[in-house]
Design an enzyme around this catalytic site. Structure first.
Site, PDB file in Angstrom:
ATOM      1  N   LYS A   1       0.769  -1.280  -0.045  1.00  0.00           N
ATOM      2  CA  LYS A   1      -0.005   0.230   0.017  1.00  0.00           C
ATOM      3  C   LYS A   1       0.996   1.116   0.015  1.00  0.00           C
ATOM      4  O   LYS A   1       0.691   2.169  -0.784  1.00  0.00           O
ATOM      5  CB  LYS A   1      -0.948   0.016   1.260  1.00  0.00           C
ATOM      6  CG  LYS A   1      -1.883  -1.214   1.064  1.00  0.00           C
ATOM      7  CD  LYS A   1      -2.850  -1.104   2.480  1.00  0.00           C
ATOM      8  CE  LYS A   1      -2.296  -1.291   3.866  1.00  0.00           C
ATOM      9  NZ  LYS A   1      -1.585  -2.413   4.041  1.00  0.00           N
TER      10      LYS A   1
ATOM     11  N   ARG B   1      -9.936   0.585   8.291  1.00  0.00           N
ATOM     12  CA  ARG B   1      -9.329  -0.789   8.806  1.00  0.00           C
ATOM     13  C   ARG B   1     -10.496  -1.558   9.146  1.00  0.00           C
ATOM     14  O   ARG B   1     -10.391  -2.822   9.718  1.00  0.00           O
ATOM     15  CB  ARG B   1      -8.148  -0.775   9.604  1.00  0.00           C
ATOM     16  CG  ARG B   1      -6.764  -1.331   9.018  1.00  0.00           C
ATOM     17  CD  ARG B   1      -5.727  -1.028   9.895  1.00  0.00           C
ATOM     18  NE  ARG B   1      -4.649  -1.662   9.479  1.00  0.00           N
ATOM     19  CZ  ARG B   1      -3.503  -1.096   8.861  1.00  0.00           C
ATOM     20  NH1 ARG B   1      -3.508   0.051   8.640  1.00  0.00           N
ATOM     21  NH2 ARG B   1      -2.311  -1.913   8.878  1.00  0.00           N
TER      22      ARG B   1
ATOM     23  N   ARG C   1      11.145  -1.522  11.100  1.00  0.00           N
ATOM     24  CA  ARG C   1      10.155  -1.291  12.088  1.00  0.00           C
ATOM     25  C   ARG C   1       9.886  -2.356  13.136  1.00  0.00           C
ATOM     26  O   ARG C   1      10.142  -3.620  13.107  1.00  0.00           O
ATOM     27  CB  ARG C   1       8.682  -1.166  11.414  1.00  0.00           C
ATOM     28  CG  ARG C   1       8.471   0.107  10.864  1.00  0.00           C
ATOM     29  CD  ARG C   1       7.385   0.342  10.053  1.00  0.00           C
ATOM     30  NE  ARG C   1       6.189  -0.323  10.368  1.00  0.00           N
ATOM     31  CZ  ARG C   1       5.155  -0.226   9.702  1.00  0.00           C
ATOM     32  NH1 ARG C   1       4.874   0.223   8.766  1.00  0.00           N
ATOM     33  NH2 ARG C   1       3.829  -0.973  10.233  1.00  0.00           N
TER      34      ARG C   1
ATOM     35  N   ARG D   1      11.478  -5.638   5.110  1.00  0.00           N
ATOM     36  CA  ARG D   1      11.100  -4.182   5.040  1.00  0.00           C
ATOM     37  C   ARG D   1      12.239  -3.320   5.789  1.00  0.00           C
ATOM     38  O   ARG D   1      12.393  -3.766   6.971  1.00  0.00           O
ATOM     39  CB  ARG D   1       9.638  -4.029   5.350  1.00  0.00           C
ATOM     40  CG  ARG D   1       9.333  -2.211   5.444  1.00  0.00           C
ATOM     41  CD  ARG D   1       7.894  -2.135   5.354  1.00  0.00           C
ATOM     42  NE  ARG D   1       7.019  -2.627   6.453  1.00  0.00           N
ATOM     43  CZ  ARG D   1       5.890  -2.418   6.590  1.00  0.00           C
ATOM     44  NH1 ARG D   1       5.221  -1.816   5.507  1.00  0.00           N
ATOM     45  NH2 ARG D   1       5.260  -2.913   7.669  1.00  0.00           N
TER      46      ARG D   1
ATOM     47  N   ARG E   1      -0.767  -9.467  13.155  1.00  0.00           N
ATOM     48  CA  ARG E   1      -1.258  -8.366  12.327  1.00  0.00           C
ATOM     49  C   ARG E   1      -2.057  -9.127  11.114  1.00  0.00           C
ATOM     50  O   ARG E   1      -2.744  -8.688  10.703  1.00  0.00           O
ATOM     51  CB  ARG E   1      -0.226  -7.550  11.875  1.00  0.00           C
ATOM     52  CG  ARG E   1       0.509  -6.525  13.040  1.00  0.00           C
ATOM     53  CD  ARG E   1       1.752  -6.060  12.597  1.00  0.00           C
ATOM     54  NE  ARG E   1       1.491  -4.928  11.448  1.00  0.00           N
ATOM     55  CZ  ARG E   1       2.811  -4.752  10.870  1.00  0.00           C
ATOM     56  NH1 ARG E   1       3.882  -5.030  11.190  1.00  0.00           N
ATOM     57  NH2 ARG E   1       2.908  -3.637   9.904  1.00  0.00           N
TER      58      ARG E   1
HETATM   59  P1  ADP Z   1       2.203  -1.938   3.189  1.00  0.00           P
HETATM   60  O1  ADP Z   1       2.176  -0.530   2.946  1.00  0.00           O
HETATM   61  O2  ADP Z   1       0.875  -2.671   2.567  1.00  0.00           O
HETATM   62  O3  ADP Z   1       2.290  -2.641   4.765  1.00  0.00           O
HETATM   63  P2  ADP Z   1       4.761  -1.804   2.028  1.00  0.00           P
HETATM   64  O4  ADP Z   1       4.426  -0.765   0.897  1.00  0.00           O
HETATM   65  O5  ADP Z   1       5.455  -0.970   2.853  1.00  0.00           O
HETATM   66  O6  ADP Z   1       3.286  -2.312   2.478  1.00  0.00           O
HETATM   67  O7  ADP Z   1       5.529  -3.027   1.350  1.00  0.00           O
HETATM   68  C1  ADP Z   1       5.933  -3.959   2.459  1.00  0.00           C
HETATM   69  C2  ADP Z   1       7.275  -4.358   2.081  1.00  0.00           C
HETATM   70  O8  ADP Z   1       7.239  -5.364   0.775  1.00  0.00           O
HETATM   71  C3  ADP Z   1       8.361  -3.346   1.675  1.00  0.00           C
HETATM   72  O9  ADP Z   1       9.519  -3.762   1.992  1.00  0.00           O
HETATM   73  C4  ADP Z   1       8.291  -3.207  -0.104  1.00  0.00           C
HETATM   74  O10 ADP Z   1       9.579  -2.932  -0.423  1.00  0.00           O
HETATM   75  C5  ADP Z   1       7.848  -4.709  -0.363  1.00  0.00           C
HETATM   76  N1  ADP Z   1       7.036  -5.048  -1.379  1.00  0.00           N
HETATM   77  C6  ADP Z   1       5.957  -3.866  -1.625  1.00  0.00           C
HETATM   78  N2  ADP Z   1       5.234  -4.439  -2.698  1.00  0.00           N
HETATM   79  C7  ADP Z   1       6.058  -5.529  -3.263  1.00  0.00           C
HETATM   80  C8  ADP Z   1       5.707  -6.526  -4.346  1.00  0.00           C
HETATM   81  N3  ADP Z   1       4.874  -6.251  -5.271  1.00  0.00           N
HETATM   82  N4  ADP Z   1       6.639  -7.463  -4.441  1.00  0.00           N
HETATM   83  C9  ADP Z   1       7.574  -7.627  -3.423  1.00  0.00           C
HETATM   84  N5  ADP Z   1       7.764  -6.927  -2.339  1.00  0.00           N
HETATM   85  C10 ADP Z   1       7.068  -5.828  -2.181  1.00  0.00           C
HETATM   86  P1  ADP Z   2       1.100  -2.145   7.807  1.00  0.00           P
HETATM   87  O1  ADP Z   2       0.519  -1.567   6.548  1.00  0.00           O
HETATM   88  O2  ADP Z   2       2.440  -2.383   7.666  1.00  0.00           O
HETATM   89  O3  ADP Z   2       0.214  -2.995   8.212  1.00  0.00           O
HETATM   90  P2  ADP Z   2       0.768   0.503   9.106  1.00  0.00           P
HETATM   91  O4  ADP Z   2       2.007   1.272   9.183  1.00  0.00           O
HETATM   92  O5  ADP Z   2      -0.366   0.679   8.215  1.00  0.00           O
HETATM   93  O6  ADP Z   2       1.146  -0.935   8.881  1.00  0.00           O
HETATM   94  O7  ADP Z   2      -0.019   0.290  10.452  1.00  0.00           O
HETATM   95  C1  ADP Z   2       0.858  -0.079  11.603  1.00  0.00           C
HETATM   96  C2  ADP Z   2      -0.084  -0.204  13.071  1.00  0.00           C
HETATM   97  O8  ADP Z   2      -0.689   0.943  13.113  1.00  0.00           O
HETATM   98  C3  ADP Z   2      -1.194  -1.245  12.745  1.00  0.00           C
HETATM   99  O9  ADP Z   2      -0.533  -2.360  13.208  1.00  0.00           O
HETATM  100  C4  ADP Z   2      -2.134  -0.638  13.775  1.00  0.00           C
HETATM  101  O10 ADP Z   2      -1.632  -0.869  15.214  1.00  0.00           O
HETATM  102  C5  ADP Z   2      -1.975   1.013  13.876  1.00  0.00           C
HETATM  103  N1  ADP Z   2      -2.981   1.602  12.826  1.00  0.00           N
HETATM  104  C6  ADP Z   2      -2.564   2.004  11.469  1.00  0.00           C
HETATM  105  N2  ADP Z   2      -3.725   2.267  10.933  1.00  0.00           N
HETATM  106  C7  ADP Z   2      -4.831   1.905  11.636  1.00  0.00           C
HETATM  107  C8  ADP Z   2      -6.307   2.105  11.652  1.00  0.00           C
HETATM  108  N3  ADP Z   2      -6.747   2.192  10.428  1.00  0.00           N
HETATM  109  N4  ADP Z   2      -7.101   1.423  12.608  1.00  0.00           N
HETATM  110  C9  ADP Z   2      -6.346   1.062  13.521  1.00  0.00           C
HETATM  111  N5  ADP Z   2      -4.934   0.849  13.958  1.00  0.00           N
HETATM  112  C10 ADP Z   2      -4.288   1.292  12.811  1.00  0.00           C
END
Ligand code: ADP
Ligand code: ADP
Length: 216
Positions: free
Chosen positions: A13, A86, A158, A125, A169
């Protein structure tokens, strides 16, 4: 354009939002990034969110809805919501606020990835604590090992990207977040389904292609 990006943790995302924003120039409103900034500032909200975030649980809906509505008000010309809503309750809270303001979401981008690749994406990541850029130790390497390409300094991992917290998660995602897609389907919103289990650039091409088609 006003968009929502949905998908499990690690779906890409944040990565895809960055590319959407680079192309279309709207605000990138990431609930996770906003929460991490609140924690860094040691605000009351940051303190309240801390234990939930560290364990991989969701921060309570009322805190998140207020935080994100405030962010949306500061981006009147358009935004992409990353990580929000979410839960269905958050979706309802968002819709009530948008309705009141006479606004609507143009489309929902739904990044679809099975559970299997998620663990590797999350544990690999690396992020820049200064500018928020996101890398991966194999899939999206920085130019110099462990250093942000923008020259900010060392990348960090992280605290919630450990295997234990990632498992929790993912469980939280299936129990509370997956239903958000059905909520928007039921309301008749435009949903753009994307196969996000392919190379980062291929996912970007698919997302931008569908958004271009939407814009006519
Ligand atoms: P999210 O915001 O949904 O948690 P991120 O954009 O932070 O996801 O991506 C999570 C990890 O996976 C990052 O280290 C990113 O570089 C990697 N990543 C993102 N998209 C892809 C993909 N299509 N294939 C492989 N790795 C990916
Ligand atoms: P990722 O996309 O890698 O799961 P985020 O950076 O979006 O992680 O979120 C990290 C943490 O922040 C989540 O595990 C949760 O604890 C909190 N969080 C983020 N967005 C929300 C949301 N919309 N509602 C509740 N908790 C949230």
């Amino acid at each position: 354009m006003k968009l929502i990006l949905l998908g499990p943790p690690g779906a890409g995302k944040g990565t895809q939002c960055k590319r959407i924003v680079d192309k279309y120039g709207m605000g990138h409103l990431s609930s996770g990034d906003i929460l991490r900034a609140e924690r860094k500032a040691n605000s009351e909200l940051g303190q309240k969110a801390q234990s939930y975030m560290d364990s991989g649980a969701l921060v309570p809906d009322d805190l998140i809805i207020d935080m994100m509505i405030a962010a949306i008000k500061k981006a009147p010309s358009g935004y992409v919501l990353d990580g929000f809503p979410r839960t269905v309750v958050q979706g309802e809270g968002l819709d009530a606020a948008l309705e009141k303001a006479g606004e609507k979401i143009d489309a929902i981008v739904n990044l679809q990835v099975p559970d299997e690749p998620i663990m590797d994406r999350m544990t690999g990541r690396r992020s820049c604590p200064e500018c928020g850029a996101v890398y991966h130790v194999v899939n999206l390497k920085p130019k110099a090992d462990g250093q942000c390409d923008a020259g900010c300094g060392a990348l960090t991992q992280r605290k919630d990207d450990t295997p234990e917290v990632v498992s929790y998660r993912l469980k939280t995602y299936h129990e509370q977040t997956a239903a958000v897609v059905g909520y928007y389907q039921g309301k008749g919103n435009t949903i753009l389904d994307i196969d996000a289990n392919q190379d980062i650039d291929k996912v970007t091409a698919s997302v931008l292609g569908k958004l271009d088609a939407l814009n006519g």
